[in-house]
Every structure is written in structure tokens, then in C-alpha cells.
Design a protein around this motif. Structure first.
Motif: not given
Length: 200
Positions: A154, A164, A151, A187, A183
């Protein structure tokens, strides 16, 4: 002839690079990824590496690699001088990672970054239990200056004008499928992460 083992994350990164692309690999080490890109994708490959010892290994492979420090030497490369810039397992060793990523976005419209994900659930648990970042001093953690999560990366990329377009988890020797969503799960569950970023 010596048979080299190809790292699964290198294979996954190579699949994201189009045939014949002009590629800059920053923190290229001994040139293993560049060698793979040349042999499988026919790229025009260049590398930048801090260690003179590993630069020597890459040069012995017949690769075009120069010694330099990504934290200070990327400004020497002109705008859009490459089509793809790669930062594989190196961003967390940078003193100024935001500046390095910003320079890569200037040098190439596509940037591929891979890194150890400190958002992994087991690392979060270690932090909660021990009150310190996981595994300090272990061989694979040496030199880590920036323990970031997927995270974090990004969000940093977005601030630098990079979107992304695909991301993939790496768990041990297995690389998951590249996706453009998920994500939160990535993550939480990925040991390492590969991000394919494009200039907006």
C-alpha cells in the motif's frame, strides 16, 4: 467437457471488475482468471505471460495472450489502453516490482494486485525464531524475489500515485469481504491479500 475449479481469489477479483471492461492480466499463467472474466463479466481480455508453455494453454482456451516479460515489456502498451490491469500472485516474482506497478498505473486507471502477505503473524514468528524468511524452497514460495507485507504494497502504491480503495484477506480457500479500512488487522492476519488500487 472438463469442469474446471475456480479459485476463490479469482472469483473475488472478478467481482471487482465492471462489465465489459478492457482488462490486461499480467502474469496471467494459463489464463484461468481471464477465462473467468470473459465468461462472467464479458470483458475485453488480454494477457501477458512469461512462460511459453502456459501461454500455449491459454491460447488453446481461445484467449488473447502474448508471451512477454512484465519487467521489460509493459512499456509497449500505450497510456490508458486498458481500464483495469491485474497482477495476480505475480508481483513477488518481478525483478523490478515498483517499475511494473508504475507501468500498470500508466496503462490503466485501476489496478488489482494479489500477493502472499509476509506480514502474517505466523511468518513474523518464524522470522523471529529462525532468523530467516519463512518456508524457503517450498513449492508455493519458489521464485519469490520480494517478500512484502500488505503495508509495504500500500505504501509503494501510494508513492506511485495509486490509492487503495478496497482490500480483502485470503485465508486458505476463503476470501474475506472487501473493505476500505482495517489495514493493520489485514497485515497481521491475512495469508494472502487482494488490493484494489485506483490512480489518484
Amino acid at each position: 467437457m472438463e469442469q474446471r475449479t475456480v479459485r476463490p481469489d479469482h472469483e473475488a477479483i472478478a467481482r471487482r471488475v465492471h462489465q465489459g471492461a478492457r482488462v490486461l492480466d499480467v502474469g496471467c499463467g494459463d489464463g484461468a482468471l481471464l477465462d473467468l472474466l470473459k465468461s462472467t463479466r464479458g470483458v475485453d481480455a488480454r494477457g501477458l505471460e512469461l512462460s511459453s508453455e502456459t501461454v500455449g494453454i491459454a491460447l488453446a482456451r481461445g484467449l488473447s495472450v502474448i508471451q512477454g516479460d512484465a519487467d521489460s515489456d509493459l512499456e509497449l502498451f500505450p497510456d490508458d489502453s486498458f481500464e483495469v490491469a491485474i497482477l495476480s500472485q505475480a508481483v513477488q516474482q518481478m525483478r523490478r516490482p515498483a517499475r511494473v506497478l508504475g507501468e500498470l498505473a500508466r496503462i490503466a486507471p485501476e489496478v488489482i494486485v494479489s500477493f502472499r502477505n509476509y506480514g502474517l503473524w505466523s511468518r513474523r514468528l518464524t522470522l523471529i525464531r529462525q532468523g530467516r524468511m519463512p518456508a524457503p524452497g517450498l513449492a508455493h514460495e519458489e521464485g519469490v524475489l520480494l517478500p512484502v507485507t500488505a503495508l509495504d504494497m500500500i505504501e509503494l502504491a501510494s508513492r506511485l500515485g495509486l490509492a487503495c480503495v478496497a482490500m480483502a484477506p485470503v485465508r486458505g480457500s476463503a476470501v474475506g469481504e472487501f473493505r476500505n479500512k482495517g489495514l493493520k488487522r489485514l497485515n497481521w492476519g491475512a495469508d494472502e491479500v487482494i488490493l484494489h488500487l485506483k490512480r489518484i
